[in-house]
Design a protein around this motif. Structure first.
Motif, PDB file in Angstrom:
ATOM      1  N   ILE A  75       0.826  -1.207   0.000  1.00  0.00           N
ATOM      2  CA  ILE A  75       0.000   0.000   0.000  1.00  0.00           C
ATOM      3  C   ILE A  75       0.862   1.260   0.000  1.00  0.00           C
ATOM      4  CG2 ILE A  75      -1.511   1.362   1.482  1.00  0.00           C
ATOM      5  CD1 ILE A  75      -3.035  -1.052   2.096  1.00  0.00           C
ATOM      6  N   LEU A  77       0.062   5.443   0.406  1.00  0.00           N
ATOM      7  CA  LEU A  77      -0.987   6.411   0.724  1.00  0.00           C
ATOM      8  C   LEU A  77      -0.676   7.773   0.130  1.00  0.00           C
ATOM      9  CD1 LEU A  77      -1.450   5.598   4.513  1.00  0.00           C
ATOM     10  CD2 LEU A  77      -2.846   4.807   2.631  1.00  0.00           C
ATOM     11  N   ALA A 101      -6.536   7.520   6.711  1.00  0.00           N
ATOM     12  CA  ALA A 101      -6.359   7.143   5.307  1.00  0.00           C
ATOM     13  C   ALA A 101      -6.381   5.616   5.154  1.00  0.00           C
ATOM     14  CB  ALA A 101      -5.046   7.708   4.768  1.00  0.00           C
ATOM     15  N   LEU A 102      -5.790   4.907   6.097  1.00  0.00           N
ATOM     16  CA  LEU A 102      -5.834   3.443   6.056  1.00  0.00           C
ATOM     17  C   LEU A 102      -7.251   2.927   6.268  1.00  0.00           C
ATOM     18  CD1 LEU A 102      -2.602   2.521   8.024  1.00  0.00           C
ATOM     19  CD2 LEU A 102      -3.052   2.073   5.619  1.00  0.00           C
ATOM     20  N   GLU A 103      -8.005   3.595   7.138  1.00  0.00           N
ATOM     21  CA  GLU A 103      -9.387   3.170   7.396  1.00  0.00           C
ATOM     22  C   GLU A 103     -10.261   3.368   6.160  1.00  0.00           C
ATOM     23  OE1 GLU A 103     -12.720   3.684  10.858  1.00  0.00           O
ATOM     24  OE2 GLU A 103     -10.602   3.978  11.304  1.00  0.00           O
ATOM     25  N   LYS A 104      -9.989   4.435   5.387  1.00  0.00           N
ATOM     26  CA  LYS A 104     -10.739   4.656   4.153  1.00  0.00           C
ATOM     27  C   LYS A 104     -10.493   3.531   3.154  1.00  0.00           C
ATOM     28  CE  LYS A 104     -10.953   9.678   4.419  1.00  0.00           C
ATOM     29  NZ  LYS A 104     -10.409  10.935   3.875  1.00  0.00           N
ATOM     30  N   LEU A 105      -9.299   2.926   3.230  1.00  0.00           N
ATOM     31  CA  LEU A 105      -8.979   1.801   2.345  1.00  0.00           C
ATOM     32  C   LEU A 105      -9.478   0.473   2.904  1.00  0.00           C
ATOM     33  CD1 LEU A 105      -5.347   2.753   1.301  1.00  0.00           C
ATOM     34  CD2 LEU A 105      -7.428   2.985  -0.039  1.00  0.00           C
ATOM     35  N   TYR A 107      -8.609  -0.806   6.121  1.00  0.00           N
ATOM     36  CA  TYR A 107      -7.691  -1.427   7.082  1.00  0.00           C
ATOM     37  C   TYR A 107      -7.838  -0.724   8.421  1.00  0.00           C
ATOM     38  CZ  TYR A 107      -5.658  -3.217   2.803  1.00  0.00           C
ATOM     39  OH  TYR A 107      -5.474  -3.823   1.600  1.00  0.00           O
TER      40      TYR A 107
END
Length: 147
Positions: A75, A77, A101-105, A107
């Motif tokens: 990944i 970002l 940003a990880l939560e939007k993907l 994770y």
């Protein structure tokens, strides 16, 4: 003074580890906050028995961390930030923005386990480290762009 940690503490140790700390730090901060207990002989025996009983659970937690690390491996970002005309960010990019940003993907990574070594104050490429487990960590590259 030796104490047994009840939770992960950055730059000190992980949960259920026996660590040596200065007396004042242990008695005035760790023990009153409920983050540690004194490592007496009986407490060490109880800890050893608990670890023996939870060994399979701990192995599952480690395996889950390794699986998440494998997913996060590829990944990259992109984080948008308000900048001046020279490329300097108003404020800075923190682990909170990386976690979002990880939560939007898709994770779910706790912001407390994400470390950024240098201050992110300008547009450019940087790296963050996510310590998912005491033996599992993954490097997450991210790029800061102007909004």
């Amino acid at each position: 003074m030796q104490v047994i940690l009840k939770e992960d503490i950055l730059n000190l140790g992980y949960k259920d580890e026996v660590v040596t700390v200065k007396d004042g730090y242990g008695r005035n901060y760790l023990i009153p906050q409920g983050k540690a207990v004194i490592a007496s002989e009986s407490a060490k025996k109880v800890l050893a028995e608990n670890l023996r009983q939870r060994a399979h659970k701990l192995e599952k937690i480690k395996q889950d961390a390794q699986d998440l690390a494998a997913k996060l491996e590829g990944i990259s970002l992109t984080i948008g930030a308000k900048t001046s005309s020279t490329g300097t960010i108003f404020g800075s990019v923190t682990n909170i923005q990386i976690a979002e940003a990880l939560e939007k993907l898709g994770y779910n990574v706790d912001r407390k386990v994400i470390l950024i070594k240098e201050a992110v104050k300008e547009v450019g490429s940087y790296k963050a480290i996510a310590k998912l487990h005491k033996e599992v960590s993954v490097e997450i590259p991210f790029e800061v762009v102007s909004e």
